[in-house]
Each structure stands twice: as structure tokens, then as C-alpha cells.
Scaffold this active site. Structure first.
Site, mmCIF file in Angstrom:
data_model
loop_
_atom_site.group_PDB
_atom_site.id
_atom_site.type_symbol
_atom_site.label_atom_id
_atom_site.label_comp_id
_atom_site.label_asym_id
_atom_site.label_seq_id
_atom_site.Cartn_x
_atom_site.Cartn_y
_atom_site.Cartn_z
ATOM 1 N N TYR A 182 11.114 -5.994 -1.579
ATOM 2 C CA TYR A 182 10.512 -7.701 -1.888
ATOM 3 C C TYR A 182 9.883 -7.295 -0.606
ATOM 4 C CZ TYR A 182 13.201 -8.350 -6.135
ATOM 5 O OH TYR A 182 13.060 -8.741 -6.745
ATOM 6 N N LYS B 85 22.834 2.150 -4.029
ATOM 7 C CA LYS B 85 22.166 3.029 -4.782
ATOM 8 C C LYS B 85 22.426 4.359 -3.883
ATOM 9 C CE LYS B 85 20.638 5.174 -9.000
ATOM 10 N NZ LYS B 85 22.285 5.052 -9.550
ATOM 11 N N ASP C 130 24.316 1.406 -10.946
ATOM 12 C CA ASP C 130 24.397 1.219 -12.755
ATOM 13 C C ASP C 130 25.508 0.974 -12.533
ATOM 14 O OD1 ASP C 130 24.129 3.883 -10.682
ATOM 15 O OD2 ASP C 130 24.142 5.033 -12.356
ATOM 16 N N ASP D 36 18.829 -8.812 -7.144
ATOM 17 C CA ASP D 36 18.389 -9.826 -8.532
ATOM 18 C C ASP D 36 18.049 -9.353 -9.722
ATOM 19 O OD1 ASP D 36 15.497 -11.068 -9.468
ATOM 20 O OD2 ASP D 36 14.240 -9.930 -8.091
#
Ligand code: NAD
Length: 405
Positions: A151, A218, A272, A296
């Protein structure tokens, strides 16, 4: 001027007078409707909780369409100066002006004021329609890093001079081949940026005696960004909070599977897997600390699990300033109809009262809101999904909450 400014104490805590000046930005579209409703509820709760001893002095700050109409600027310098002076503000949603080169005003505010922690509590209100069987098991607060990651706005279009140059550097200097005409986005993540977010998340869990903080990353794939977020998170927990936290690994290996009392358990999950966990075992998670992009997705998914964005509050918090805001957009088609659900802004106001240390008023609102929904007095968005509901207008919903305080 009436009211007094909030100030910062030497240790970084807020010094909130009994008559603080607090900024508000009405917002665009449905902003004015939900702001009128939220203000009515906030003022009534403060009055009822403190019997006139405390009162908020609201100061309007112009931003968005109202500012542009008045003086041709979307976010005037005066608004930024006043936001810094007030230290606390609440805002309705702002329409992102459509046009090349104009960035989201919300993102702009977050970056200019360095509001690095996006805080989104997600809990269920009994009676709200939800797509899952046990929405009541969800009670989490997401701390999303707000200034870094993908971002940061560093990206180059396919075929642009910058993208070609970047591809050439990758090949010539690092021996990395990428498809010709690739577009690029850069993902900067720093130790400082990650750790200040994690610090806030752990402080929040400690202050509210919550059992755990989970780093969501991640890092199995993006080792030096997301993986580093995890590593820096554990380092910070051990260096600054070693005597009041314990890692999940230590709980298993050294404490026979039971966390020592009074300690916050620090754990981590791959993003995930966290989405699965949120659906399958939500009761095992309390505070989540996560980089920008994961946060987000995760906060909207969790909000959907408990019944949608209409009831999801949020705050953007920095070291001195905090802006509390509805998490939905400005829904222009409903503007001025006194129709939409003001729940998100009202609950953002509850977060604001807690941030000020005026918890009694916050609790009063939460309990009254719970009763209003249990009585099935709701706005159109909830009424159409609830059997036997009485549909009320935005302002009437606020009135119903005040009646139940
Ligand atoms: P939106 O959230 O404004 O509206 C989408 C739909 O959600 C609406 O049509 C309505 O059906 C429903 N909805 C939204 N808020 C509701 C409420 N309080 N009560 C009941 N129903 C509600 O999303 P959008 O249409 O994608 O965006 C409109 C504008 O808002 C855009 O300019 C966007 O950039 C901006 N936006 C601002 C913020 C913010 O200020 N933080 C956040 C998201 C979008």
C-alpha cells in the site's frame, strides 16, 4: 473557544480534560446522516454516564467534498493542523474523487498524520443476520499496519519507462529474469514499522487482559518481508514484554499446554490458514497483528462473518493522533435519505470513548445498542434480513439507542 485541548503526558499517555475539544469530519454521501445520529448517541452517553461533569466540545474539520466546495482543496492544511491539535477526531466516510492522480483522501490522512495502526474490533451483536452458524464465537481485534507494504503506493505500469528500467536493473545487477513488459509493485516493510504496530497490539491485549496476540503473515513465501514481520514481532514481544508474554511454543514445551496465568500468549499463523481458523476455531483468537494487505482482507472477511460492514467500527491510530471512522464508504445513492445504518460510526465512537478513558460511556452505548438490536428495532439493511423487525430511519435508530441507555 469553549472546551480544552487534549494534551500528551511525558510518558506518551493522553491527558484528557473533562471538556475536551474533539474534531469531527462529517464526510460525504451518507456521512452527514450517520454523523448526526452518532453525535446524538455519543453526547447522550457522556451526559448520562457523567451527569454533566464531562462534556465533549465538537469542532468541525472540513475535508472531502465540503472542503472542496468551500475552498477548492480536498484536505485543507487547517484541517491537518487542527487534527494534530485535537489529537482525537471522528469521521464519516469520504468519497474518493474520481480522476487521474487523485489518491484516496483516507489513505492521504493516514499517511500525513502517520496513523500507523488500523484497529478494527469484530464482535457479534445477537440478532444480526450472519452467514455462519456461530457468529457469536468471533470476538477479535485486528491491528493492521497502515503505512507500509504494497500500500506504500510504489508501483509502475507495464511498459512504463520506470518498469523497463526496473526490469533492466533486476537482470543486470541481480541476474533475475522477469517477463518482458511486467508491471511492478514494491513491498517495503521495516523493522520499525512492524514493531510499532506489534507493540500497540500487545499493549492492547495486556490492558484488556486478553489471552493472545497472533501475528498473521505470509512468511513461508515472502520470507524477507512477511517472514521478517513475524521474526520482528517475536523479538519485540520478548525484548519489551518478556515478563508478561509467553510464546505458544513455550506453552506447549514448558508449561504442559496451559499458559501461565496473567501472560499473553504470542502465536503466529500463515495468512491463508488464518482465514480457515477464523471460520473453524474463531474462539482461539483475540488480537491479530498483521501487515497491511493481509489486514485489509482479514478485517472485511471477519466483519462479514458477524453480519457485515454496517456494524464494523474502526480507528486509525498513531503515536499522538487517532482518527475513528466508519469502515464502510459514503454510499452516495443513499445520501440525505436518513436511511442507512449508523452502527459503524456509533461503535467507532465507542472506541473513541475507550481511547479517552471514558469507558463507562462506551459501555452504556454498547449495552443500549445490544438491546435495540435484540428488540429488532433496526435500519433497512438489517430489517430486510430479520423476521419481525421494525424498520426505522437512521436518526430513529439513534433515538432508540438513547431511549435504552
Ligand atoms: P460503500 O460502502 O459506500 O457502499 C456500498 C453499499 O453498501 C451501499 O450501496 C449500501 O448498500 C451499503 N452500505 C454502506 N454503508 C452502509 C450503511 N451504513 N448502512 C447500510 N448500508 C450501507 O462502498 P462503495 O459504493 O464502494 O464506495 C462509495 C464511496 O466511498 C467511494 O468513493 C469510495 O472510495 C468511498 N469509500 C470511503 C471509505 C472511507 O471513507 N473510509 C471506505 C470505503 C469506500
Amino acid at each position: 473557544m469553549k472546551g480544552n485541548w487534549i494534551t500528551l503526558l511525558g510518558n506518551g499517555d493522553l491527558n484528557v480534560p473533562d471538556d475536551p475539544v474533539i474534531g469531527f469530519i462529517e464526510g460525504d454521501g451518507i456521512g452527514p446522516d450517520i454523523w448526526v445520529a452518532a453525535r446524538m448517541v455519543l453526547d447522550a452517553a457522556v451526559e448520562k454516564s457523567f451527569g454533566g461533569r464531562r462534556k465533549i466540545f465538537w469542532r468541525e474539520l472540513l475535508a472531502g467534498e465540503k472542503a472542496f466546495e468551500a475552498n477548492g482543496v480536498w484536505v485543507p492544511q487547517e484541517t491537518l493542523d487542527l487534527l494534530r491539535k485535537c489529537m482525537i477526531a471522528i469521521k464519516g466516510p469520504m468519497t474518493t474523487p474520481v480522476g487521474e492522480g487523485i489518491r484516496s483522501l483516507n489513505v492521504m490522512l493516514r499517511q500525513l498524520l502517520d496513523l500507523y495502526a488500523c484497529v478494527r474490533p469484530v464482535r457479534y451483536f445477537a440478532g444480526v443476520p450472519s452467514p455462519v452458524k456461530h457468529p457469536e464465537r468471533v470476538n477479535m481485534v485486528v491491528f493492521r499496519e497502515n503505512t507500509e507494504d504494497l500500500y506504500a503506493g510504489i508501483e509502475w505500469a507495464s511498459g512504463s519507462m520506470e518498469a523497463r528500467r526496473f526490469a533492466a536493473i533486476l537482470k543486470e545487477e541481480f541476474g533475475v529474469d522477469v517477463p518482458l513488459e511486467s508491471a511492478f509493485g514494491v513491498k517495503p516493510m521495516s523493522r520499525r514499522g512492524s514493531q510499532r504496530l506489534v507493540r500497540r497490539a500487545i499493549q492492547y491485549a495486556l490492558a484488556r487482559k486478553l489471552p493472545s496476540v497472533t501475528f498473521v503473515h505470509k512468511g513461508n513465501i515472502m520470507k524477507f518481508t512477511e517472514g521478517a514481520f513475524r521474526k520482528w514481532g517475536y523479538e519485540l514481544a520478548s525484548e519489551e514484554f518478556g515478563d508478561v508474554t509467553v510464546t505458544e511454543w513455550e506453552v506447549m514445551e514448558k508449561h504442559g499446554g496451559r499458559a501461565p496465568s496473567g501472560r499473553v500468549v504470542i502465536k503466529d499463523r500463515i495468512a491463508d490458514s488464518m482465514f480457515q481458523q477464523a471460520l473453524l476455531r474463531p474462539e482461539e483468537y483475540h488480537v491479530l497483528a498483521t501487515p497491511n494487505l493481509n489486514g485489509d482482507y482479514l478485517s472485511d472477511a471477519l466483519a462479514a462473518q458477524v453480519g457485515g460492514l454496517g456494524m464494523a467500527p474502526g480507528a486509525n491510530i498513531g503515536d499522538s493522533c487517532a482518527v475513528f471512522e466508519a469502515t464502510h464508504g459514503s454510499a452516495p445513492k443513499y445520501a440525505g435519505m436518513d436511511k442507512v445504518n449508523p452502527g459503524s460510526l456509533i461503535l467507532s465512537g465507542v472506541m473513541m470513548l475507550e481511547h479517552m478513558g471514558w469507558d463507562e460511556a462506551g459501555k452504556l452505548i454498547t449495552r443500549a445498542l445490544e438491546r435495540t438490536i435484540a428488540d429488532k428495532v433496526v435500519t433497512y439493511d438489517l430489517a430486510r434480513q430479520m423476521e419481525g423487525a421494525s424498520e426505522v430511519k437512521c436518526s430513529e435508530f439513534a433515538g432508540a439507542i438513547v431511549d435504552r441507555m
